[in-house]
Design a protein around this motif. Structure first.
Motif, PDB file in Angstrom:
ATOM      1  N   GLY A   1      51.341  18.250  69.987  1.00  0.00           N
ATOM      2  CA  GLY A   1      50.590  19.387  69.536  1.00  0.00           C
ATOM      3  C   GLY A   1      49.881  20.184  70.381  1.00  0.00           C
ATOM      4  N   GLY A   2      49.825  20.836  71.065  1.00  0.00           N
ATOM      5  CA  GLY A   2      48.997  21.123  71.758  1.00  0.00           C
ATOM      6  C   GLY A   2      48.001  22.132  71.301  1.00  0.00           C
ATOM      7  N   GLY A   3      48.150  22.643  69.866  1.00  0.00           N
ATOM      8  CA  GLY A   3      46.830  22.783  69.057  1.00  0.00           C
ATOM      9  C   GLY A   3      47.384  24.978  69.090  1.00  0.00           C
ATOM     10  N   CYS A   4      47.352  25.163  68.036  1.00  0.00           N
ATOM     11  CA  CYS A   4      47.167  26.313  67.894  1.00  0.00           C
ATOM     12  C   CYS A   4      46.038  27.165  66.183  1.00  0.00           C
ATOM     13  CB  CYS A   4      48.841  26.652  67.045  1.00  0.00           C
ATOM     14  SG  CYS A   4      49.138  26.166  66.204  1.00  0.00           S
ATOM     15  N   ASP A   5      46.486  27.665  65.829  1.00  0.00           N
ATOM     16  CA  ASP A   5      45.614  28.366  64.711  1.00  0.00           C
ATOM     17  C   ASP A   5      46.512  27.645  63.636  1.00  0.00           C
ATOM     18  OD1 ASP A   5      43.830  30.245  66.247  1.00  0.00           O
ATOM     19  OD2 ASP A   5      45.050  31.686  65.783  1.00  0.00           O
ATOM     20  N   ARG A   6      47.770  27.559  63.905  1.00  0.00           N
ATOM     21  CA  ARG A   6      47.839  26.566  61.998  1.00  0.00           C
ATOM     22  C   ARG A   6      47.660  25.998  61.944  1.00  0.00           C
ATOM     23  NH1 ARG A   6      54.706  28.972  62.101  1.00  0.00           N
ATOM     24  NH2 ARG A   6      54.035  31.303  61.761  1.00  0.00           N
ATOM     25  N   CYS A   7      47.434  24.884  62.671  1.00  0.00           N
ATOM     26  CA  CYS A   7      46.998  23.290  62.693  1.00  0.00           C
ATOM     27  C   CYS A   7      45.242  23.268  62.678  1.00  0.00           C
ATOM     28  CB  CYS A   7      47.566  22.445  63.792  1.00  0.00           C
ATOM     29  SG  CYS A   7      47.738  22.853  65.245  1.00  0.00           S
ATOM     30  N   ARG A   8      44.802  24.272  63.429  1.00  0.00           N
ATOM     31  CA  ARG A   8      43.346  24.357  63.648  1.00  0.00           C
ATOM     32  C   ARG A   8      43.061  23.721  64.480  1.00  0.00           C
ATOM     33  NH1 ARG A   8      44.475  22.346  58.256  1.00  0.00           N
ATOM     34  NH2 ARG A   8      44.291  20.174  59.203  1.00  0.00           N
ATOM     35  N   ASN A   9      44.116  23.390  65.459  1.00  0.00           N
ATOM     36  CA  ASN A   9      43.870  22.921  66.877  1.00  0.00           C
ATOM     37  C   ASN A   9      43.503  21.313  67.232  1.00  0.00           C
ATOM     38  OD1 ASN A   9      43.422  25.755  68.423  1.00  0.00           O
ATOM     39  ND2 ASN A   9      41.410  26.302  67.873  1.00  0.00           N
ATOM     40  N   THR A  10      44.514  21.414  66.118  1.00  0.00           N
ATOM     41  CA  THR A  10      44.733  19.724  66.333  1.00  0.00           C
ATOM     42  C   THR A  10      45.850  19.174  66.905  1.00  0.00           C
ATOM     43  OG1 THR A  10      45.455  19.809  63.583  1.00  0.00           O
ATOM     44  CG2 THR A  10      42.873  19.618  63.595  1.00  0.00           C
ATOM     45  N   GLY A  11      46.595  20.040  67.033  1.00  0.00           N
ATOM     46  CA  GLY A  11      48.040  19.315  66.735  1.00  0.00           C
ATOM     47  C   GLY A  11      48.951  18.952  66.274  1.00  0.00           C
ATOM     48  N   TYR A  12      48.430  18.859  64.743  1.00  0.00           N
ATOM     49  CA  TYR A  12      49.177  18.200  63.523  1.00  0.00           C
ATOM     50  C   TYR A  12      49.240  18.863  62.375  1.00  0.00           C
ATOM     51  CZ  TYR A  12      48.279  13.322  66.028  1.00  0.00           C
ATOM     52  OH  TYR A  12      48.063  12.883  67.036  1.00  0.00           O
ATOM     53  N   ALA A  13      49.484  18.953  62.441  1.00  0.00           N
ATOM     54  CA  ALA A  13      49.767  20.314  60.169  1.00  0.00           C
ATOM     55  C   ALA A  13      50.775  18.974  59.516  1.00  0.00           C
ATOM     56  CB  ALA A  13      50.065  21.544  60.651  1.00  0.00           C
ATOM     57  N   GLY A  14      49.894  18.830  58.688  1.00  0.00           N
ATOM     58  CA  GLY A  14      50.872  18.199  57.458  1.00  0.00           C
ATOM     59  C   GLY A  14      51.315  16.653  57.436  1.00  0.00           C
ATOM     60  N   ARG A  15      51.614  15.799  56.993  1.00  0.00           N
ATOM     61  CA  ARG A  15      51.592  14.620  57.392  1.00  0.00           C
ATOM     62  C   ARG A  15      53.349  14.320  56.528  1.00  0.00           C
ATOM     63  NH1 ARG A  15      46.683  11.226  54.249  1.00  0.00           N
ATOM     64  NH2 ARG A  15      46.676  12.889  52.491  1.00  0.00           N
ATOM     65  N   LEU A  16      53.844  12.469  56.942  1.00  0.00           N
ATOM     66  CA  LEU A  16      55.034  12.206  56.714  1.00  0.00           C
ATOM     67  C   LEU A  16      54.567  10.625  56.106  1.00  0.00           C
ATOM     68  CD1 LEU A  16      58.006  11.678  59.398  1.00  0.00           C
ATOM     69  CD2 LEU A  16      55.153  12.231  60.099  1.00  0.00           C
ATOM     70  N   GLY A  17      55.542   9.723  56.119  1.00  0.00           N
ATOM     71  CA  GLY A  17      55.453   9.018  55.440  1.00  0.00           C
ATOM     72  C   GLY A  17      56.390   7.762  56.746  1.00  0.00           C
ATOM     73  N   LEU A  18      55.685   6.513  56.797  1.00  0.00           N
ATOM     74  CA  LEU A  18      55.799   5.441  57.099  1.00  0.00           C
ATOM     75  C   LEU A  18      56.063   3.996  55.934  1.00  0.00           C
ATOM     76  CD1 LEU A  18      53.875   4.931  60.667  1.00  0.00           C
ATOM     77  CD2 LEU A  18      56.024   6.514  60.242  1.00  0.00           C
ATOM     78  N   TYR A  19      57.520   3.976  56.397  1.00  0.00           N
ATOM     79  CA  TYR A  19      57.975   2.831  55.213  1.00  0.00           C
ATOM     80  C   TYR A  19      58.143   1.518  55.801  1.00  0.00           C
ATOM     81  CZ  TYR A  19      57.492   6.998  52.869  1.00  0.00           C
ATOM     82  OH  TYR A  19      57.021   8.281  51.785  1.00  0.00           O
ATOM     83  N   GLU A  20      58.607   0.468  54.904  1.00  0.00           N
ATOM     84  CA  GLU A  20      58.805  -1.171  55.239  1.00  0.00           C
ATOM     85  C   GLU A  20      59.345  -1.445  53.960  1.00  0.00           C
ATOM     86  OE1 GLU A  20      56.171  -3.584  58.126  1.00  0.00           O
ATOM     87  OE2 GLU A  20      55.944  -4.654  55.186  1.00  0.00           O
ATOM     88  N   MET A  21      60.658  -1.512  53.898  1.00  0.00           N
ATOM     89  CA  MET A  21      60.941  -2.650  52.261  1.00  0.00           C
ATOM     90  C   MET A  21      61.687  -3.721  52.582  1.00  0.00           C
ATOM     91  SD  MET A  21      64.272  -0.461  50.088  1.00  0.00           S
ATOM     92  CE  MET A  21      63.500   1.271  50.241  1.00  0.00           C
ATOM     93  N   LEU A  22      61.178  -4.098  51.553  1.00  0.00           N
ATOM     94  CA  LEU A  22      61.849  -5.675  51.849  1.00  0.00           C
ATOM     95  C   LEU A  22      62.719  -5.768  50.159  1.00  0.00           C
ATOM     96  CD1 LEU A  22      61.913  -8.771  52.363  1.00  0.00           C
ATOM     97  CD2 LEU A  22      59.635  -9.178  51.126  1.00  0.00           C
ATOM     98  N   ILE A  23      63.635  -6.595  50.483  1.00  0.00           N
ATOM     99  CA  ILE A  23      64.039  -6.567  49.102  1.00  0.00           C
ATOM    100  C   ILE A  23      64.725  -7.744  49.104  1.00  0.00           C
ATOM    101  CG2 ILE A  23      66.940  -6.316  48.069  1.00  0.00           C
ATOM    102  CD1 ILE A  23      66.403  -3.358  49.705  1.00  0.00           C
ATOM    103  N   LEU A  24      64.372  -8.632  48.563  1.00  0.00           N
ATOM    104  CA  LEU A  24      64.809  -9.884  47.649  1.00  0.00           C
ATOM    105  C   LEU A  24      66.389 -10.240  47.566  1.00  0.00           C
ATOM    106  CD1 LEU A  24      61.233  -9.041  47.918  1.00  0.00           C
ATOM    107  CD2 LEU A  24      61.556 -11.858  46.064  1.00  0.00           C
TER     108      LEU A  24
END
Length: 598
Positions: free
Chosen positions: A520-543
């Motif tokens: 992100g280059g930064g804008c008013d919507r993201c408070r000039n941070t380049g990021y807006a919102g979050r998402l998950g990273l996942y690691e699944m172990l099935i026994l």
């Protein structure tokens, strides 16, 4: 001379009248014809959105309900609303539309009002000529269409939308309508004498008076209001020497919000203590409380915690917003294959399913989204939590009270006598809770719980380390899901960038080319941070059977993790790089929250 045929009146219509009439919605244009429950149910059944058993159960409930139709009952059962609404649109021969909160017919919204639109499930989208394109959850409701037509004085063409999308769009419109408040204006009129601490024998009365002064009340209200508007999860009020610093935690990182005068510290903390029913005269011991507030027309719970420090009391408010947990599994950020495997795990009739990660990694949201996916009308679902942070409809929630002996183990034993189908344990903290949870899973119950571990394989070894027998773990645990939260690249200002040579070489090892890197280059919507919102990273172990046998041998963490990777487990970092390739997050974010594993 040929006779002129008598006029029918049609040719007397001028072009303007004809154009106006063409904008009117007519029945032959594919308008809303009220769908029957059988048509809707059969279409959803054919598309695989629900099973025949679910349809029969829902139709039974509809027959006994006076005010709810089949779509409402199906949503309560956990069937995805978007599939239901798309089917309704097809039956009514209408378009299905995803609402963009930035595209709204403002004049119509001002006349109708937010409350009217939310209660009736309508949303004015745009004008097409002289006709209003109106989003509706129930397009067969001709009375609402007629009422809106009379209110606005325009023709209405309905399209089908989701109620959840309407609620989110209206909420964002309310936030955008609230004017920004300058801190200077809030604290204007506050003099040093207004909040000066006078050391007397009745100091608590003086603090009580100062906390009740209107400037202090306005400032505290603004802190909460602004935090919710900015999407913060926590408010930190920190005295530092001669300064007072107020910070918000937004998207997982701390952001400085303001620096009020230091002499306001005592009055601000006292005001918050009064709101949380705490003892304002006690400043030497930590205290915990709860504040209920209304912001933007919705109820919020704020968990307050105070901590005596060398510079004064530090105060932290955790904002518990029901909007943050009203997330469907499909929106958490899991890949298609992992999402399918997870849904299969939470549909099992017995066994333990664990969610692992540090504090603030979204474990509670994942568990609540999983519970919402289940058929709550047919299952007896109970939870044991400390504390009960959010109220879940159709689920029995039990609160812990360690001081009176109401522990996880005690509550879990009691729940097992309540004929449960699914039990969610907030956290497995000790060997007693772990053993009872395992016994519950082995006797035909599905148990969901969390552990504070760094990855999925560590969850198994953690249970062994707290004293649970390895053979019980191998027999009971079905799967472990580890997760982290990363900031999402702002969609409004995202742009392609060329990574540094070392980073490019590292990404190439994971099959990611230079052209796939976004930031992100930064804008008013993201408070000039380049990021807006979050998402998950996942690691699944099935026994599987092989890993279950290895668990009984009590392997080390490193050895067990290596075996899991060899069996095909995708690590958190690998999932993160896949999301980098998809343009959802950045390399820096993935490296920040994950570590190199074998």
């Amino acid at each position: 001379m040929e006779a002129i045929p008598p006029s029918t009146g049609d040719e007397l219509l001028d072009d303007r009248t004809a154009e106006s009439l063409s904008d009117l919605w007519m029945p032959d244009m594919g308008g809303p014809a009220e769908p029957t429950a059988s048509d809707l149910g059969q279409l959803l059944l054919d598309r695989g959105h629900l099973t025949a058993e679910q349809l029969t159960s829902a139709q039974t409930v509809v027959g006994k309900s006076l005010d709810k139709g089949l779509p409402d009952i199906l949503c309560e059962m956990g069937i995805e609303e978007i599939g239901i609404q798309q089917a309704i649109a097809e039956i009514n021969r209408l378009d299905f539309v995803q609402i963009d909160p930035n595209q709204v017919e403002l004049r119509s919204m001002e006349i109708l009002g937010h409350d009217f639109c939310g209660e009736n499930g309508v949303f004015p989208l745009r004008m097409a000529g002289t006709r209003l394109i109106l989003g509706m959850t129930h397009p067969e409701n001709l009375m609402i269409i007629d009422e809106i037509r009379h209110k606005l004085g325009v023709a209405v063409k309905p399209v089908v939308v989701c109620r959840g999308s309407i609620a989110k769009a209206i909420e964002q419109l309310k936030e955008d309508d609230d004017p920004d408040v300058a801190v200077v204006d809030i604290i204007a009129g506050i003099e040093e004498d207004d909040v000066e601490i006078v050391k007397t024998k009745h100091e608590e009365l003086n603090l009580d008076k100062m906390a009740g002064e209107s400037p202090v009340i306005r400032l505290v209200n603004y802190l909460i209001f602004n935090a919710v508007k900015e999407g913060a999860s926590d408010i930190h009020i920190e005295p530092q020497g001669n300064n007072l610093q107020i910070r918000y935690r937004i998207d997982g990182l701390m952001v400085v919000s303001m620096n009020p005068p230091h002499h306001m510290h005592a009055a601000i903390v006292s005001r918050l203590k009064i709101m949380a029913n705490l003892d304002i005269s006690e400043r030497r011991l930590p205290q915990d409380g709860r504040i209920r507030a209304m912001v933007h027309g919705r109820k919020l719970d704020l968990r307050m915690s105070t901590l005596p420090t060398a510079n004064g009391e530090k105060c932290v408010l955790r904002i518990l917003d029901t909007r943050s947990i009203q997330v469907q599994l499909n929106d958490l950020g899991m890949g298609e294959d992992m999402l399918l495997m997870w849904k299969r795990q939470i549909q099992q009739s017995h066994g333990i399913v664990l969610v692992a990660g540090p504090t603030g990694s979204g474990k509670t949201t994942t568990l609540y989204a999983s519970l919402a996916q289940m058929e709550r009308t047919k299952l007896n679902i109970s939870t044991v939590e400390d504390p009960v942070e959010y109220d879940l409809a159709g689920i029995n929630q039990c609160q812990m009270f360690d001081k009176i002996g109401m522990t996880f183990a005690v509550a879990l034993r009691a729940l097992l006598r309540q004929d449960p189908d699914v039990v969610m344990v907030g956290e497995i903290r000790d060997v007693e809770t772990g053993r009872i949870a395992i016994q519950a899973s082995l006797t035909g119950h599905l148990v969901l719980s969390t552990l504070h571990t760094n990855d999925a394989p560590s969850s198994i070894t953690r249970l062994i380390n707290i004293g649970v027998e390895p053979y019980l773990i191998g027999a009971a645990v079905n799967a472990c899901l580890a997760q982290r939260l990363v900031r999402r690249v702002c969609e409004n200002c995202k742009e392609q960038v060329v990574p540094e040579k070392m980073v490019a070489e590292h990404l190439a090892m994971h099959g990611i080319g230079d052209h796939q890197i976004w930031q992100g280059g930064g804008c008013d919507r993201c408070r000039n941070t380049g990021y807006a919102g979050r998402l998950g990273l996942y690691e699944m172990l099935i026994l599987d059977d092989f890993l279950r046998d290895k668990v009984t041998a009590n392997p080390s963490v490193t050895e067990f993790r290596r075996m899991c990777v060899e069996r095909g487990m995708a690590t958190l970092r690998l999932d993160g790089f896949n999301k980098v390739a998809a343009g959802l997050t950045s390399v820096d974010e993935v490296l920040r929250v994950t570590e190199i594993t074998i």
